[in-house]
Design a protein around this motif. Structure first.
Motif, PDB file in Angstrom:
ATOM      1  N   PRO A  45      -1.908  -7.193  -2.632  1.00 33.84           N
ATOM      2  CA  PRO A  45      -1.889  -6.255  -3.838  1.00 33.84           C
ATOM      3  C   PRO A  45      -2.664  -6.887  -5.121  1.00 33.84           C
ATOM      4  N   ALA A  46      -3.174  -6.245  -5.785  1.00 34.78           N
ATOM      5  CA  ALA A  46      -3.344  -7.411  -7.148  1.00 34.78           C
ATOM      6  C   ALA A  46      -1.745  -6.656  -7.855  1.00 34.78           C
ATOM      7  N   ARG A  99       1.472   0.952   6.936  1.00 35.89           N
ATOM      8  CA  ARG A  99       1.002   0.034   7.107  1.00 35.89           C
ATOM      9  C   ARG A  99      -0.454   0.488   7.574  1.00 35.89           C
ATOM     10  N   VAL A 100      -1.291   1.608   7.981  1.00 31.24           N
ATOM     11  CA  VAL A 100      -2.419   2.120   7.553  1.00 31.24           C
ATOM     12  C   VAL A 100      -3.015   0.998   5.990  1.00 31.24           C
ATOM     13  N   GLU A 112       5.760   1.041  -6.758  1.00 28.19           N
ATOM     14  CA  GLU A 112       3.907   2.301  -7.071  1.00 28.19           C
ATOM     15  C   GLU A 112       3.823   2.843  -5.792  1.00 28.19           C
ATOM     16  N   LEU A 113       3.556   1.912  -4.845  1.00 23.34           N
ATOM     17  CA  LEU A 113       3.006   2.607  -3.354  1.00 23.34           C
ATOM     18  C   LEU A 113       4.778   3.376  -2.741  1.00 23.34           C
ATOM     19  N   ALA A 114       5.371   3.068  -2.874  1.00 23.14           N
ATOM     20  CA  ALA A 114       6.899   4.191  -2.708  1.00 23.14           C
ATOM     21  C   ALA A 114       6.900   5.153  -3.201  1.00 23.14           C
ATOM     22  N   ALA A 143       7.712  -2.790   0.741  1.00 20.45           N
ATOM     23  CA  ALA A 143       7.788  -4.281   0.488  1.00 20.45           C
ATOM     24  C   ALA A 143       7.324  -4.463   2.293  1.00 20.45           C
ATOM     25  N   ARG A 144       8.484  -4.545   3.083  1.00 17.01           N
ATOM     26  CA  ARG A 144       8.531  -5.429   4.317  1.00 17.01           C
ATOM     27  C   ARG A 144       7.344  -4.561   5.309  1.00 17.01           C
ATOM     28  N   GLN A 145       6.894  -3.132   5.088  1.00 14.81           N
ATOM     29  CA  GLN A 145       6.263  -3.162   6.034  1.00 14.81           C
ATOM     30  C   GLN A 145       4.972  -3.171   5.858  1.00 14.81           C
ATOM     31  N   ARG A 146       4.575  -3.272   4.109  1.00 14.03           N
ATOM     32  CA  ARG A 146       3.272  -3.368   4.154  1.00 14.03           C
ATOM     33  C   ARG A 146       2.312  -4.890   4.471  1.00 14.03           C
TER      34      ARG A 146
END
Ligand code: HEC
Length: 177
Positions: A45-46, A99-100, A112-114, A143-146
């Motif tokens: 991720p950026a 995870r998708v 930010e994703l959360a 953080a764990r899943q991605r």
């Protein structure tokens, strides 16, 4: 008037610059993570954009999912509008949403994703499918899943859809018959 030695020196410098450019190009190409793997594995991720979730959605997701989450059947982008929340009703669905590939590999930080997923699942896009008792995603969970690669997205998704069907949930994702 440029002397012959001066011209030679300039030619040498130009050649060196060309060589450097070629070498740098190779170095950049090699820095792509594991180019032999499918895009769902190995991307980095950026980092944080600093925008609110609604803006991040428009910038990072709406290109495929469209502004209101209605998706595009012709491009195999499922409809999230009034449906995405149903994934939380089946085992593995919560993890799947992180995870998708479009989510896990977005250019957003974990925090930010959360925030984006929480916005998605409690707002207009989840709409009628908004979960009753929603436990918000945390930065740590994302953080764990991605970083758990989802190797077979289609099969995993099909398994989740089958589990929904088994629970009597209507499949309104715009693409599953
Ligand atoms: C390049 C197009 C594209 C982008 C960009 C994209 N997605 Fe997706 N998304 C898809 C496709 C296609 C699927 C279906 C599963 C698969 O094939 O990856 C999907 C599946 C999903 C799912 C699971 C829902 C389901 O029904 O399978 C969620 C949640 C999701 N995307 C959210 C997002 C979010 C949030 C972003 C932005 C951070 C995003 N996507 C960016 C194409 C995209």
């Amino acid at each position: 008037m440029v002397s012959r030695t001066e011209r030679g020196r300039r030619g040498g410098a130009a050649l060196a610059a060309l060589l450097l450019a070629a070498l740098t190009g190779t170095a950049q190409a090699r820095s792509i993570p594991q180019p032999g793997l499918p895009p769902s594995v190995g991307a980095t991720p950026a980092g944080a954009t600093g925008y609110r979730p609604a803006v991040n959605y428009q910038l990072q997701c709406a290109g495929c999912h469209l502004g209101d989450g209605r998706g595009a059947h012709a491009s195999l982008v499922p409809k999230m509008k009034d449906f995405v929340g149903r994934f939380l009703d089946v085992d593995g669905g919560r993890e799947f949403l992180v995870r998708v590939p479009g989510v896990a590999q977005s250019g957003l930080s974990d925090a930010e994703l959360a925030e984006l997923l929480n916005w998605l699942l409690t707002g207009d896009i989840a709409g009628a499918s908004r979960p009753q008792a929603f436990v918000p995603y945390t930065t740590e969970e994302v953080a764990r899943q991605r970083h758990e690669p989802l190797i077979d997205v289609f099969r995993t998704r099909a398994g989740l859809i089958a589990a929904m069907r088994a629970r009597g949930i209507a499949i309104d994702d715009g693409s599953t018959p």
